[in-house]
Design an enzyme around this catalytic site. Structure first.
Site: not given
Length: 255
Positions: A59, A151
């Protein structure tokens, strides 16, 4: 009258109990050891890679700078090559990653399955953040489902965070016609999202120890390292694996 001395030698019942505990302990240790993935060092990638998974990916965001996607696609070391990429698209209410457009186009030209993710800001409207993502990202057949990267709570309550995350997911699912993927780490999921979002595919971060993600529910992707090397990318990059075979992976892609 002298006191009776206490024997320090365990009796038969105590010995049996100790033996049972030892057997249980050994069995637990052996089961745990046998369920851990095998990691093998790949010097070209600069990290240890879990070998029982067949589909590997990375990613990226603007922090990986300008990427040579042909070099990424062509890199193959023994049985490991990059088979997918998640690309940061948007953040918050109006931001778009500076490298998204180029990464999105060039990764597709190189023939890599790609997915786009949104970095979620909990204090902001989930529905409005979804609109930011939708304005920027056109998903096509063969792309991975959209991703919400959540997150951090930024100090908001768990109820507020869950409300806004659900608003984002509902709007994105309605637009693209597919359930979005949730990206987060194990502790955050267990603290804020557990039970209420278990129906969504999970991309989970866990790379402090060499074991599977310490989470009870099923997961689709595992981010296990943040310090890999890939041809065509100068900075370090996150490494991931897909939890399934090529048929499972194909079935996950946009139709």
């Amino acid at each position: 009258m002298p006191k009776k001395k206490t024997s320090l030698v365990p009796g038969p019942k105590s010995l049996l109990s100790l033996l049972i505990l030892a057997v249980i302990g050994f069995g637990t240790w052996w089961w745990y050891k046998s369920t851990l993935p095998d990691f093998v060092r790949y010097d070209a990638f600069g990290i240890d890679i879990p070998t029982e998974f067949s589909i590997h990916g990375i990613d990226v965001s603007k922090y990986q700078d300008r990427i040579n996607w042909e070099a990424v696609k062509e890199m193959e070391v023994e049985d490991v090559r990059i088979g997918f990429v998640f690309i940061k698209a948007t953040e918050g209410l109006g931001n778009m990653d500076a490298c998204f457009r180029r990464n999105w186009e060039k990764s597709a030209e190189a023939g890599l399955p790609r997915g786009a993710y949104h970095f979620f800001l909990a204090p902001k409207s989930g529905a409005e953040q979804a609109e930011n993502f939708i304005r920027r990202v056109e998903l096509k057949r063969g792309d991975l489902p959209p991703v919400i990267d959540v997150e951090q709570s930024y100090g908001v309550s768990g109820d507020k965070l869950r409300t806004e995350v659900k608003a984002f997911l509902d709007r994105v699912e309605a637009h693209y016609g597919v359930k979005p993927i949730i990206y987060t780490n194990v502790d955050f999921y267990n603290r804020y999202l557990k039970d209420q979002f278990d129906q969504y595919p999970l991309w989970v971060a866990h790379y402090l120890r060499k074991d599977r993600p310490r989470i009870a529910r099923n997961w689709a992707f595992w981010q296990y390292s943040e310090s890999g090397n890939v041809n065509g990318i100068r900075p370090r990059v996150d490494f991931n694996v897909f939890n399934g075979d090529s048929t499972d992976f194909y079935n996950l892609l946009m139709e």
